[in-house]
Write a protein that holds these residues in place. Structure first.
Motif, PDB file in Angstrom:
ATOM      1  N   GLY A   1       2.035 -15.987  44.210  1.00 50.16           N
ATOM      2  CA  GLY A   1       1.421 -15.515  45.451  1.00 50.16           C
ATOM      3  C   GLY A   1       0.349 -14.472  45.187  1.00 50.16           C
ATOM      4  N   ALA A   2       0.621 -13.564  44.228  1.00 52.39           N
ATOM      5  CA  ALA A   2      -0.350 -12.513  43.883  1.00 52.39           C
ATOM      6  C   ALA A   2      -1.615 -13.119  43.285  1.00 52.39           C
ATOM      7  CB  ALA A   2       0.282 -11.518  42.905  1.00 52.39           C
ATOM      8  N   VAL A   3      -1.454 -14.112  42.420  1.00 50.90           N
ATOM      9  CA  VAL A   3      -2.618 -14.787  41.818  1.00 50.90           C
ATOM     10  C   VAL A   3      -3.452 -15.448  42.913  1.00 50.90           C
ATOM     11  CG1 VAL A   3      -3.315 -16.754  40.378  1.00 50.90           C
ATOM     12  CG2 VAL A   3      -1.606 -15.142  39.536  1.00 50.90           C
ATOM     13  N   ILE A   4      -2.785 -16.136  43.831  1.00 51.35           N
ATOM     14  CA  ILE A   4      -3.514 -16.844  44.895  1.00 51.35           C
ATOM     15  C   ILE A   4      -4.211 -15.854  45.833  1.00 51.35           C
ATOM     16  CG2 ILE A   4      -3.217 -18.328  46.929  1.00 51.35           C
ATOM     17  CD1 ILE A   4      -1.032 -19.813  45.268  1.00 51.35           C
TER      18      ILE A   4
ATOM     19  N   ALA B   1      -9.346 -13.486  47.702  1.00 47.78           N
ATOM     20  CA  ALA B   1     -10.235 -12.348  47.978  1.00 47.78           C
ATOM     21  C   ALA B   1     -11.476 -12.414  47.097  1.00 47.78           C
ATOM     22  CB  ALA B   1      -9.482 -11.042  47.757  1.00 47.78           C
ATOM     23  N   SER B   2     -11.283 -12.747  45.824  1.00 43.72           N
ATOM     24  CA  SER B   2     -12.415 -12.861  44.898  1.00 43.72           C
ATOM     25  C   SER B   2     -13.322 -14.019  45.277  1.00 43.72           C
ATOM     26  CB  SER B   2     -11.911 -13.052  43.465  1.00 43.72           C
ATOM     27  OG  SER B   2     -11.165 -11.941  43.062  1.00 43.72           O
ATOM     28  N   ALA B   3     -12.711 -15.138  45.688  1.00 41.88           N
ATOM     29  CA  ALA B   3     -13.485 -16.325  46.049  1.00 41.88           C
ATOM     30  C   ALA B   3     -14.405 -16.048  47.235  1.00 41.88           C
ATOM     31  CB  ALA B   3     -12.546 -17.497  46.361  1.00 41.88           C
ATOM     32  N   VAL B   4     -13.906 -15.306  48.221  1.00 44.03           N
ATOM     33  CA  VAL B   4     -14.734 -14.975  49.386  1.00 44.03           C
ATOM     34  C   VAL B   4     -15.944 -14.150  48.947  1.00 44.03           C
ATOM     35  CG1 VAL B   4     -14.801 -13.620  51.522  1.00 44.03           C
ATOM     36  CG2 VAL B   4     -12.875 -15.143  51.080  1.00 44.03           C
ATOM     37  N   ILE B   5     -15.697 -13.150  48.097  1.00 45.90           N
ATOM     38  CA  ILE B   5     -16.791 -12.289  47.616  1.00 45.90           C
ATOM     39  C   ILE B   5     -17.810 -13.097  46.815  1.00 45.90           C
ATOM     40  CG2 ILE B   5     -17.329 -10.403  45.999  1.00 45.90           C
ATOM     41  CD1 ILE B   5     -14.719  -9.076  46.999  1.00 45.90           C
TER      42      ILE B   5
ATOM     43  N   LEU C   1     -14.701 -22.085  41.192  1.00 48.29           N
ATOM     44  CA  LEU C   1     -13.579 -21.237  41.616  1.00 48.29           C
ATOM     45  C   LEU C   1     -12.272 -22.023  41.646  1.00 48.29           C
ATOM     46  CD1 LEU C   1     -15.314 -19.141  44.412  1.00 48.29           C
ATOM     47  CD2 LEU C   1     -14.467 -18.289  42.216  1.00 48.29           C
ATOM     48  N   LEU C   2     -12.321 -23.281  42.070  1.00 43.84           N
ATOM     49  CA  LEU C   2     -11.114 -24.117  42.080  1.00 43.84           C
ATOM     50  C   LEU C   2     -10.640 -24.429  40.660  1.00 43.84           C
ATOM     51  CD1 LEU C   2     -11.910 -26.541  45.046  1.00 43.84           C
ATOM     52  CD2 LEU C   2     -10.179 -24.723  44.985  1.00 43.84           C
ATOM     53  N   ILE C   3     -11.576 -24.659  39.748  1.00 46.54           N
ATOM     54  CA  ILE C   3     -11.205 -24.872  38.336  1.00 46.54           C
ATOM     55  C   ILE C   3     -10.530 -23.615  37.788  1.00 46.54           C
ATOM     56  CG2 ILE C   3     -12.129 -25.178  35.998  1.00 46.54           C
ATOM     57  CD1 ILE C   3     -14.295 -27.009  37.277  1.00 46.54           C
ATOM     58  N   ALA C   4     -11.106 -22.453  38.104  1.00 42.07           N
ATOM     59  CA  ALA C   4     -10.516 -21.189  37.646  1.00 42.07           C
ATOM     60  C   ALA C   4      -9.107 -21.010  38.191  1.00 42.07           C
ATOM     61  CB  ALA C   4     -11.397 -20.010  38.063  1.00 42.07           C
ATOM     62  N   LEU C   5      -8.896 -21.339  39.469  1.00 40.01           N
ATOM     63  CA  LEU C   5      -7.558 -21.216  40.068  1.00 40.01           C
ATOM     64  C   LEU C   5      -6.565 -22.126  39.352  1.00 40.01           C
ATOM     65  CD1 LEU C   5      -5.679 -20.082  42.251  1.00 40.01           C
ATOM     66  CD2 LEU C   5      -6.422 -21.966  43.737  1.00 40.01           C
ATOM     67  N   ALA C   6      -6.977 -23.355  39.063  1.00 40.42           N
ATOM     68  CA  ALA C   6      -6.095 -24.291  38.350  1.00 40.42           C
ATOM     69  C   ALA C   6      -5.718 -23.730  36.980  1.00 40.42           C
ATOM     70  CB  ALA C   6      -6.776 -25.647  38.207  1.00 40.42           C
TER      71      ALA C   6
ATOM     72  N   ALA D   1     -16.101 -20.408  35.702  1.00 42.98           N
ATOM     73  CA  ALA D   1     -14.635 -20.495  35.805  1.00 42.98           C
ATOM     74  C   ALA D   1     -13.989 -19.667  34.693  1.00 42.98           C
ATOM     75  CB  ALA D   1     -14.186 -21.947  35.735  1.00 42.98           C
ATOM     76  N   VAL D   2     -14.447 -19.905  33.466  1.00 40.87           N
ATOM     77  CA  VAL D   2     -13.966 -19.165  32.288  1.00 40.87           C
ATOM     78  C   VAL D   2     -15.191 -18.697  31.529  1.00 40.87           C
ATOM     79  CG1 VAL D   2     -12.645 -19.325  30.138  1.00 40.87           C
ATOM     80  CG2 VAL D   2     -11.935 -20.669  32.116  1.00 40.87           C
TER      81      VAL D   2
END
Length: 195
Positions: free
Chosen positions: A138-141, A146-150, A43-48, A109-110
């Motif tokens: 901000g919208a991406v984060i 929300a997705s990361a929690v799920i 998830l962190l790789i995807a965020l980056a 991630a991808v």
């Protein structure tokens, strides 16, 4: 578009509930002790990737000389195809990939989290109003959080809702995404015809 509406749209496009079975399938062979660590890492790789693409993607469009109208219409078509697949999934067009061992970058991630539709939507936001980059970031984060929690609690969620419950929620998200996709497609076509 406000921060909240952009975050909700990105959340629908990211489709974490639809990704729950995909994540669980890809993590089948992972050692249970490393299960949550792998999810957090991916998830962190995807965020980056999402953040980098948010700022770099616009320059790629400039290089390819793609107009904002074409991007809006194209983004609408991509979202429509994703939404239709969410509503009417088929085994032949499944995103499920067979993973040997512990997944790294692909497919969690991808493309499961930072997929083509998510990147196209980010590109659309930045190309139309680049000066609002703090809102888009901000919208991406927010959508990612929300997705990361799920996805972090994917196993618990599957036990709580069951396969049918997850499918019902994904179909509902798909129907809402169809409306957004058609709106984007019509806006892109109207912008092109006004030129």
């Amino acid at each position: 578009m406000t921060l909240l509406s952009a975050a909700v749209l990105l959340f629908f496009v990211m489709d974490p509930l639809g990704n729950v079975p995909l994540f669980l399938s890809a993590l089948r062979q992972v050692d249970p002790a490393r299960y949550r660590i792998v999810i957090v890492r991916e998830l962190l790789i995807a965020l980056a990737i999402l953040i980098v693409f948010l700022f770099v993607g616009r320059y790629l469009l400039d290089l390819l000389r793609v107009s904002p109208a074409a991007l809006t219409a194209g983004g609408g078509i991509i979202l429509l195809l994703i939404a239709i697949r969410m509503i009417f999934p088929t085994s032949e067009r499944s995103l499920r990939e067979e993973v040997q061992g512990e997944p790294f970058v692909v497919p969690l991630a991808v493309p499961y989290t930072a997929g083509p539709s998510m990147l196209a939507t980010e590109l659309l936001f930045m190309s139309r109003e680049p000066e609002r980059w703090p809102v888009w970031l901000g919208a991406v984060i927010l959508a990612w959080c929300a997705s990361a929690v799920i996805l972090y609690f994917a196993g618990n969620l599957r036990r709580l809702l069951g396969e049918r419950g997850l499918t019902a929620v994904e179909r509902l998200m798909g129907m809402l995404l169809v409306i957004v996709a058609v709106e984007m497609l019509m806006t892109g076509a109207a912008d092109y015809l006004r030129r």
